[in-house]
Design an enzyme around this catalytic site. Structure first.
Site, short mmCIF file in Angstrom:
data_model
loop_
_atom_site.label_atom_id
_atom_site.label_comp_id
_atom_site.label_asym_id
_atom_site.label_seq_id
_atom_site.Cartn_x
_atom_site.Cartn_y
_atom_site.Cartn_z
N LYS A 102 0.45 3.36 -3.04
CA LYS A 102 -0.76 4.12 -3.37
C LYS A 102 -0.53 5.62 -3.58
O LYS A 102 -1.02 6.19 -4.56
CB LYS A 102 -1.83 3.87 -2.29
CG LYS A 102 -2.39 2.44 -2.33
CD LYS A 102 -3.29 2.16 -1.14
CE LYS A 102 -3.84 0.74 -1.20
NZ LYS A 102 -4.64 0.39 0.01
N TYR A 129 -2.83 -2.75 -10.59
CA TYR A 129 -2.87 -2.50 -9.15
C TYR A 129 -2.07 -3.57 -8.40
O TYR A 129 -1.23 -3.26 -7.55
CB TYR A 129 -4.31 -2.46 -8.65
CG TYR A 129 -4.45 -2.45 -7.15
CD1 TYR A 129 -4.15 -1.32 -6.42
CD2 TYR A 129 -4.88 -3.59 -6.47
CE1 TYR A 129 -4.26 -1.31 -5.04
CE2 TYR A 129 -5.01 -3.59 -5.10
CZ TYR A 129 -4.69 -2.45 -4.38
OH TYR A 129 -4.81 -2.45 -3.01
N SER A 148 0.80 -1.23 0.00
CA SER A 148 0.00 0.00 0.00
C SER A 148 0.83 1.28 0.00
O SER A 148 0.30 2.36 -0.26
CB SER A 148 -0.94 0.02 1.21
OG SER A 148 -2.01 -0.86 1.00
N VAL A 166 1.21 -3.15 4.43
CA VAL A 166 1.11 -4.40 5.19
C VAL A 166 2.37 -5.24 5.09
O VAL A 166 2.52 -6.23 5.80
CB VAL A 166 -0.13 -5.23 4.75
CG1 VAL A 166 -1.40 -4.51 5.12
CG2 VAL A 166 -0.07 -5.57 3.28
N TYR A 222 -4.15 3.86 7.53
CA TYR A 222 -5.31 3.01 7.76
C TYR A 222 -6.21 3.61 8.84
O TYR A 222 -6.41 4.82 8.88
CB TYR A 222 -4.87 1.58 8.11
CG TYR A 222 -4.06 0.91 7.03
CD1 TYR A 222 -4.57 0.76 5.74
CD2 TYR A 222 -2.79 0.40 7.30
CE1 TYR A 222 -3.84 0.14 4.74
CE2 TYR A 222 -2.05 -0.23 6.31
CZ TYR A 222 -2.58 -0.35 5.03
OH TYR A 222 -1.85 -0.97 4.05
#
Length: 567
Positions: A197, A323, A194, A393, A375
């Site tokens: 992103k 992705y 992530s 993660v 998060y």
């Protein structure tokens, strides 16, 4: 020019518009060269930076390469930095050709001439963190403290991540001037997950413009889990930091191009953001593992397809593939820290000085990272740390200090929110200990470092003289320390060096730093009389034979490196 490192955890560091009085990170080459670089530039002395650096580092007409490189490293500039590539290459070639690391004057000056502006900055404290040695020491202290933090467990919903060694722990940093430091497992490759992103969002927004991108993805914290099936009131994913939003931004990058070209484009952009330094790769096993267990992401994509969230003509499987591929890109802490520094530097890579992201995009990216990057812990992180960040993660955390540096931590065990346990702890201690929280400027305990408390004082200088530490005086010289400063007895560094019998230091102070040899202490003693009184005949003979040297005074105003180098 520099950014002072506080002596304690309660001092706020900030950029200054004038020359700093703080200690420089450039370890063993001090302030007289700084003064002499200024004098050469402003007074037209004819002494160029190549002459000054040779003068400070030479012995018997030669320069030993390794001590010179050690000083560059202590400024935070590493040997793989493309901005000193020509000098490093010349040094290596000389060693190969001549089987020695001792370079004569002309060879040395030729070797450094191609990168002299960068080298002059390194040796003149021209960087945002002007005491990188001290700054690195504080980061290393935090690294060691956080090594004792335990708890958490590896992510296991992607099988390959569960297999990663949970003992990995590393911290890498890169400033906006390309000063770099690393501690622990910083060369270990890990999948970016992530933490990709904000990068994918920044690429899409730079290429297409923020208005176009935000037709399809919002900017608000969702208040929901990162993979929840939900949309905002305008039927968009809430922001680019949750899975739904990241799938949308992936669909926008190089839309319409063949799948292979789109992946190659993202990989090239990521590599450029690292300055082509360190590890950048792709982990196919993580990609396959992620793709084969991504039922929620498939559900999100088809839910968004049902609600017309994608641009017309989007192929869902291609958007998902890109992705997954982007999440499976591999970096080391060292390479990802340069990307974090590129964000801190407004989209300009510190190592290549190339603009890669638009300023507006960086502003938007950091804003979203600040509010949505951690998060379900994002609000608390903003409250406690007060800096833009993005976790993954895989155990990575990207932390951005705008205008100063980027930091990456890596440790796989995660807390209940999906953030690295050690990473969060490090960021919290870093912001609070060093005063980097965005709103520390309103805290009474935060004081300006304009006081100059970081400047090496006379005690430090005289202690180095007592030890005969020539290396320290090189540092003081380039830092701009006044080597004629006195203690309460009016004794100077050359008084102490002469009294202790340090002939080489006395020679260095007179011949390189050009201190006043006729200065008297409060009892009327000169360095010569001190050497005679303590029976140091060699020193006394040298002082007696040496003609009086005038002290090079530091002119006011900043160094004009371009004028100095005739560019």
């Amino acid at each position: 020019m520099g950014l002072h490192v506080p002596d304690d955890g309660h001092q706020r560091v900030r950029r200054h518009s004038e020359n700093s009085d703080g200690r420089s990170s450039i370890a063993s080459v001090g302030m007289e060269a700084f003064r002499r670089l200024e004098a050469a530039s402003l007074l037209g002395s004819g002494e160029g930076p190549e002459d000054i650096l040779f003068d400070l580092f030479s012995e018997d007409g030669q320069v030993l390469i390794e001590p010179f490189l050690a000083e560059i490293r202590r400024s935070g500039i590493l040997e793989d930095d493309p901005r000193i590539r020509e000098t490093i290459s010349a040094f290596k070639q000389y060693r190969i050709n001549h089987k020695t690391s001792l370079m004569p004057e002309q060879e040395f000056k030729k070797a450094i001439s191609g990168n002299i502006v960068m080298l002059s900055k390194a040796f003149s404290s021209e960087f945002v963190v002007d005491n990188f040695d001290e700054f690195s020491r504080k980061i290393e202290e935090l690294y060691e403290e956080c090594k004792q933090v335990t708890g958490g467990k590896n992510a296991d919903y992607i099988p390959q991540l569960a297999k990663v060694n949970s003992a990995y722990w590393g911290v890498s940093l890169c400033t906006v001037d390309g000063q770099r430091g690393s501690f622990g497992d910083t060369k270990v490759p890990f999948s970016v997950q992530s933490a990709n992103k904000p990068l994918m969002y920044a690429i899409a927004a730079t290429d297409l413009g923020p208005d176009y991108v935000h037709k399809y993805v919002g900017t608000e914290p969702s208040g929901r889990s990162f993979n929840e099936i939900t949309l905002d009131s305008q039927q968009r994913p809430h922001n680019p930091m949750i899975n739904a939003g990241a799938i949308i931004t992936a669909s926008l990058v190089k839309k319409g191009a063949p799948a292979a070209d789109r992946f190659e484009y993202v990989q090239e952009r990521y590599r450029a953001l690292t300055g082509n330094i360190g590890h950048v790769g792709f982990n196919n096993s993580v990609y396959l593992s992620e793709k084969n267990t991504a039922w929620r992401n498939f559900a999100l994509a088809y839910f968004m397809k049902e609600n017309d969230c994608f641009p017309e003509g989007t192929v869902i499987q291609e958007a998902l593939d890109l992705y997954f591929q982007a999440c499976s890109m591999e970096f080391s802490g060292e390479s990802l820290a340069v990307i974090a520094a590129t964000l801190a530097n407004g989209g300009i890579c510190p190592l290549t000085e190339e603009r890669l992201l638009s300023p507006e995009t960086v502003k938007n990216t950091l804003s979203i990272m600040f509010s949505c990057g951690m998060y379900d812990y994002s609000g608390q992180f903003a409250f406690k740390v007060g800096l833009p960040a993005k976790s993954a993660v895989s155990g990575a955390v990207i932390l951005v200090v705008p205008g100063v540096c980027g930091i990456v931590t890596y440790c796989p065990p995660l807390d209940a929110c999906g953030n690295s346990v050690r990473g969060v702890e490090f960021c919290t201690r870093f912001a609070n200990r060093l005063g980097y929280h965005n709103f520390d400027c309103y805290t009474d305990s935060i004081t300006s470092s304009d006081s100059g408390g970081n400047k090496p004082n006379v005690v430090t200088v005289l202690f180095a003289a007592q030890k005969g530490d020539i290396s320290a005086f090189r540092r003081f010289s380039l830092q701009g320390v006044d080597l004629n400063q006195t203690d309460y007895d009016q004794r100077t560094a050359i008084h102490i060096a002469a009294a202790e019998g340090h002939l080489k230091l006395v020679q260095f102070l007179l011949e390189r730093c050009r201190v006043d040899k006729n200065v008297k202490d409060r009892w009327g003693n000169t360095p010569l009389s001190e050497a005679q009184a303590f029976g140091h005949d060699e020193v006394a003979t040298y002082l007696a034979k040496t003609s009086k040297r005038s002290v090079t005074r530091r002119p006011s105003g900043p160094i004009d490196l371009t004028a100095l180098n005739g560019q």
